[in-house]
Design an enzyme around this catalytic site. Structure first.
Site, PDB file in Angstrom:
ATOM      1  N   GLU A  89      48.278 -52.831 -49.304  1.00 27.94           N
ATOM      2  CA  GLU A  89      49.450 -52.275 -48.410  1.00 27.94           C
ATOM      3  C   GLU A  89      50.898 -52.223 -49.073  1.00 27.94           C
ATOM      4  O   GLU A  89      51.188 -53.125 -49.901  1.00 27.94           O
ATOM      5  CB  GLU A  89      49.452 -53.412 -47.123  1.00 27.94           C
ATOM      6  CG  GLU A  89      48.257 -53.353 -46.436  1.00 27.94           C
ATOM      7  CD  GLU A  89      48.297 -54.323 -45.226  1.00 27.94           C
ATOM      8  OE1 GLU A  89      49.364 -54.597 -44.595  1.00 27.94           O
ATOM      9  OE2 GLU A  89      47.276 -55.023 -44.874  1.00 27.94           O
ATOM     10  N   CYS A 106      44.879 -62.646 -52.312  1.00 30.60           N
ATOM     11  CA  CYS A 106      45.699 -63.850 -52.794  1.00 30.60           C
ATOM     12  C   CYS A 106      45.125 -64.989 -53.054  1.00 30.60           C
ATOM     13  O   CYS A 106      44.320 -65.383 -52.208  1.00 30.60           O
ATOM     14  CB  CYS A 106      46.972 -64.075 -52.149  1.00 30.60           C
ATOM     15  SG  CYS A 106      48.308 -64.900 -52.671  1.00 30.60           S
ATOM     16  N   CYS A 110      48.090 -69.207 -48.113  1.00 30.26           N
ATOM     17  CA  CYS A 110      49.030 -69.755 -47.098  1.00 30.26           C
ATOM     18  C   CYS A 110      48.193 -69.415 -45.929  1.00 30.26           C
ATOM     19  O   CYS A 110      47.710 -68.700 -45.587  1.00 30.26           O
ATOM     20  CB  CYS A 110      50.156 -68.959 -47.168  1.00 30.26           C
ATOM     21  SG  CYS A 110      51.273 -68.774 -48.628  1.00 30.26           S
ATOM     22  N   CYS A 323      51.499 -58.880 -43.403  1.00 34.11           N
ATOM     23  CA  CYS A 323      50.611 -58.235 -44.757  1.00 34.11           C
ATOM     24  C   CYS A 323      49.032 -58.711 -44.480  1.00 34.11           C
ATOM     25  O   CYS A 323      48.831 -59.631 -44.245  1.00 34.11           O
ATOM     26  CB  CYS A 323      51.259 -58.986 -45.885  1.00 34.11           C
ATOM     27  SG  CYS A 323      52.508 -57.993 -46.753  1.00 34.11           S
TER      28      CYS A 323
END
Length: 360
Positions: A89, A106, A110, A323
């Protein structure tokens, strides 16, 4: 593809330093290769001119627009397809900004972020990052690029720094308008000061409590908030660019009086700004977004106590702009389509089998 691999291909086709720089500059600025005062035939060697159409086609294919999602605030979410079929994105931001991705997925994980839910798929090459900028520039002007999209730039450091160097030179973007965002990694503070182009730095803080930070960012390097701020302060003073401390504000998690006191103790008088962004709702996560009134009150309180605080709205709220959400929705739709196709094939086989049995 990396920028260095592109340079090698240009040199193999007969490019000298000036020819190489021209091709890279026009590509990064999304201009046709026949732009400029000099005609191609008067400047580029014949072998390079012959190879240029194939090179241009390859560069065009590094980042292709799969879908665009404009928002009421002037931002636009772009789902970008890569040569191997993976997607990332990019976000065109108001006031000529662009947020780009540095990884597919990733590894930081998180807990409040969609991107990290499936882990790291692969790294992006430096040319794929610049290609996101070129793609965006074909839609509108881009004068600022932030590496805050999918991925952790510190985990793809060589490629990110190579992209930053090209964007800050041939790409025509001011160095302070290139923003390297990271959860924190000792290598970042070692490598960034050595670069020809020194970007501004954004540090993902999210809490002042070390144990809570480990839970929120489970695979981030074990730097405490105090260590992170100390390293950031040194880099900010050295470059003259205030550090941007990022804080995703989550109701009941990091918005209490203890955190506000911790922020004052940690950041008051520091060479930086606290960017406070209320949590962007993500399907399947239990975290809650605080009211705008509550977030504004927190920002005012911190500002009065000596912490420069900017309350920011995540771009594209009306198009579910967190995201990783576009990519997740596209992947879900593809799985659904594949499943439906599989059901259709099975039904046809069953029908064929029944017809064969009847004829027998």
């Amino acid at each position: 593809m990396t920028i260095e691999a592109l340079r090698q291909r240009l040199r193999a086709a007969g490019a000298g330093p000036a020819h190489e720089q021209r091709v890279l500059r026009l590509w990064a600025q999304a201009l046709p290769q026949d732009s400029g005062r000099r005609r191609l035939e008067d400047f580029l060697p014949r072998p390079l001119r012959a190879a240029l159409p194939d090179i241009e086609a390859q560069l065009q294919g590094l980042a292709r627009l799969q879908s665009a999602h404009p928002a009421a605030d002037g931002s636009e979410r772009l789902l970008v397809a890569l040569p191997d079929g993976q997607t990332v994105e990019s976000v065109l931001l108001p006031r000529d900004g662009l947020c780009i991705s540095s990884q597919v997925g990733c590894a930081v994980g998180c807990v409040f972020c969609m991107t990290g839910r499936d882990g790291l798929v692969r790294q992006l090459g430096s040319a794929e990052m610049v290609a996101q900028v070129a793609l965006a520039r074909r839609r509108r002007a881009v004068k600022k690029v932030v590496f805050m999209g999918m991925g952790e730039p510190a985990h793809n450091l060589d490629n990110v720094l190579e992209a930053i160097e090209l964007l800050g030179t041939a790409g025509g973007i001011g160095h302070k308008n290139l923003v390297f965002s990271t959860v924190g990694d000792p290598r970042v503070f070692e490598r960034l000061p050595q670069g020809r182009v020194k970007p501004a730095l954004a540090l993902s803080l999210h809490t002042t409590r070390p144990q809570l930070r480990e839970r929120l960012l489970p695979h981030a390097p074990r730097m405490t908030p105090h260590e992170l701020v100390a390293q950031g302060e040194r880099y900010g003073r050295a470059t003259g660019y205030p550090i941007q401390y990022q804080w995703t504000l989550i109701e009941g998690i990091n918005d209490g009086p203890d955190e506000l006191e911790g922020i004052v103790q940690l950041l008051a008088g520091k060479y930086g700004v606290l960017n406070m962004i209320p949590f962007n709702a993500v399907d399947g996560l239990d975290f809650q977004r605080p009211s705008w009134e509550r977030a504004a009150d927190i920002a005012r309180t911190l500002h009065r106590r000596g912490v420069l605080t900017k309350l920011r709205q995540s771009a594209g709220q009306d198009v579910e702009a967190g995201c990783g959400q576009l990519r997740a929705r596209a992947a879900q739709a593809a799985r659904l389509q594949t499943g439906q196709a599989g059901v259709a094939v099975a039904l046809r086989r069953n029908a064929s089998s029944r017809a064969s049995s009847s004829s027998g």
